[in-house]
Write a protein that holds these residues in place. Structure first.
Motif, mmCIF file in Angstrom:
data_model
loop_
_atom_site.group_PDB
_atom_site.id
_atom_site.type_symbol
_atom_site.label_atom_id
_atom_site.label_comp_id
_atom_site.label_asym_id
_atom_site.label_seq_id
_atom_site.Cartn_x
_atom_site.Cartn_y
_atom_site.Cartn_z
ATOM 1 N N ALA A 43 -0.495 -6.000 38.762
ATOM 2 C CA ALA A 43 -0.167 -5.410 37.468
ATOM 3 C C ALA A 43 1.193 -5.883 36.967
ATOM 4 N N GLU A 44 2.191 -5.975 37.860
ATOM 5 C CA GLU A 44 3.515 -6.461 37.465
ATOM 6 C C GLU A 44 3.424 -7.878 36.919
ATOM 7 N N GLU A 68 0.784 -9.479 35.767
ATOM 8 C CA GLU A 68 -0.015 -9.554 34.545
ATOM 9 C C GLU A 68 0.774 -9.087 33.334
ATOM 10 N N ARG A 69 1.648 -8.103 33.507
ATOM 11 C CA ARG A 69 2.508 -7.678 32.393
ATOM 12 C C ARG A 69 3.430 -8.803 31.962
ATOM 13 N N ARG A 87 3.464 -10.777 28.339
ATOM 14 C CA ARG A 87 4.667 -10.882 27.514
ATOM 15 C C ARG A 87 4.970 -12.339 27.162
#
Length: 299
Positions: free
Chosen positions: A4-5, A7-8, A12
């Motif tokens: 998740a980190e 993919e964020r 961005r």
């Protein structure tokens, strides 16, 4: 690993694609670092290193007799003290020393050998400040990694003592663009591509031979260089540069530690405040530097 980190971060980056204008490109890279605030115990001191704008970062716990000379990434055309200040500060903290980062001259205004001249000036500045070469570590990210390795070759030519060790993250060491992962990793690298690297190389070279060891240090004689740590992500188009460099350096009897970080993107250290693998990579780099400056890392 936190998917998740990562993919964020990918999302961005996709939302802020690289602009065509050079000034906007530089502003975009600076913005990647400007989003992160330094811890309150980090001090920042602007200096001039033999004519080169530079910056010390450190904490009260840093050993003043030791230094990390850091060369930022940005393809020789972008990157700055602002874009990488948070990386420099964290790397110095992990290694227990102060970091001297250089605002070396950038292409196309200042093509090769301007950046190399500035890197050499930064190293001479440390020696003139009384810091022993065996208490200096040299580091570079991306293009800064290639510049760091070229700096070592130039120091040898000049008869100057080398630093104790070398840390390279996502290094770009072959401006002939011969790496196989330039194609095979193109779909997963969100930051750079073969076409972009070709543009950067042309601006930096300005007619110089891309096979010269001072621009493509993987082409050089690496025998006798100090121990090096190479860190690269598996999702980088420059993965093959790192793999081939480790092979060439190892064949030249250079002690090499190669770390391939699964799923990591180019220059993932930049995102360490929100990416655990970035923090872990910097811890590993700090441990490598500490061990060699302490003498425990001798081969």
């Amino acid at each position: 690993m936190s998917i998740a980190e990562l993919e964020r971060i990918r999302a961005r980056l996709a939302a802020r694609p690289r602009p065509g204008d050079l000034a906007a490109r530089r502003e975009r890279l600076d913005g990647l670092g400007a989003d992160y605030v330094l811890p309150p115990d980090v001090t920042v001191e602007r200096v001039t290193a033999r004519g080169v704008p530079a910056e010390w970062t450190g904490t009260a716990a840093a050993d003043p007799a030791r230094a990390l000379l850091f060369l930022h990434g940005g393809g020789y055309m972008a990157g700055s003290l602002a874009s990488h200040r948070h990386v420099m500060a964290r790397a110095g903290r992990e290694a227990g020393l102060r970091t001297l980062a250089l605002a070396y001259r950038l292409a196309p205004e200042h093509p090769f050998p301007a950046a190399l001249e500035d890197a050499l000036s930064g190293y001479r500045f440390l020696l003139e400040r009384g810091i022993a070469p065996e208490r200096i570590a040299l580091a570079g990210e991306s293009a800064g990694g290639g510049l760091a390795l070229a700096t070592l070759l130039s120091l040898r030519e000049a008869g100057l003592p080398p630093p104790r060790c070398l840390w390279l993250s996502s290094p770009w060491v072959d401006l002939t663009l011969a790496g196989g992962t330039l194609a095979s990793k193109a779909a997963v690298d969100p930051l750079i591509s073969r076409a972009y690297l070709a543009e950067l190389a042309a601006a930096y070279l300005a007619g110089a031979d891309p096979r010269s060891p001072l621009v493509s240090p993987i082409q050089g004689d690496l025998a006798g260089l100090p121990p090096m740590l190479i860190q690269v992500g598996s999702a980088e188009v420059l993965l093959d540069d790192a793999l081939r460099l480790a092979s060439v350096a190892g064949a030249a009897d250079v002690p090499v530690t190669l770390q391939v970080w699964p799923h990591m993107i180019h220059a993932w250290h930049l995102f360490h405040p929100e990416l655990e693998e970035g923090r872990a990579a910097l811890r590993a780099a700090g441990s490598f530097i500490r061990s060699h400056l302490d003498g425990a890392g001798d081969p």
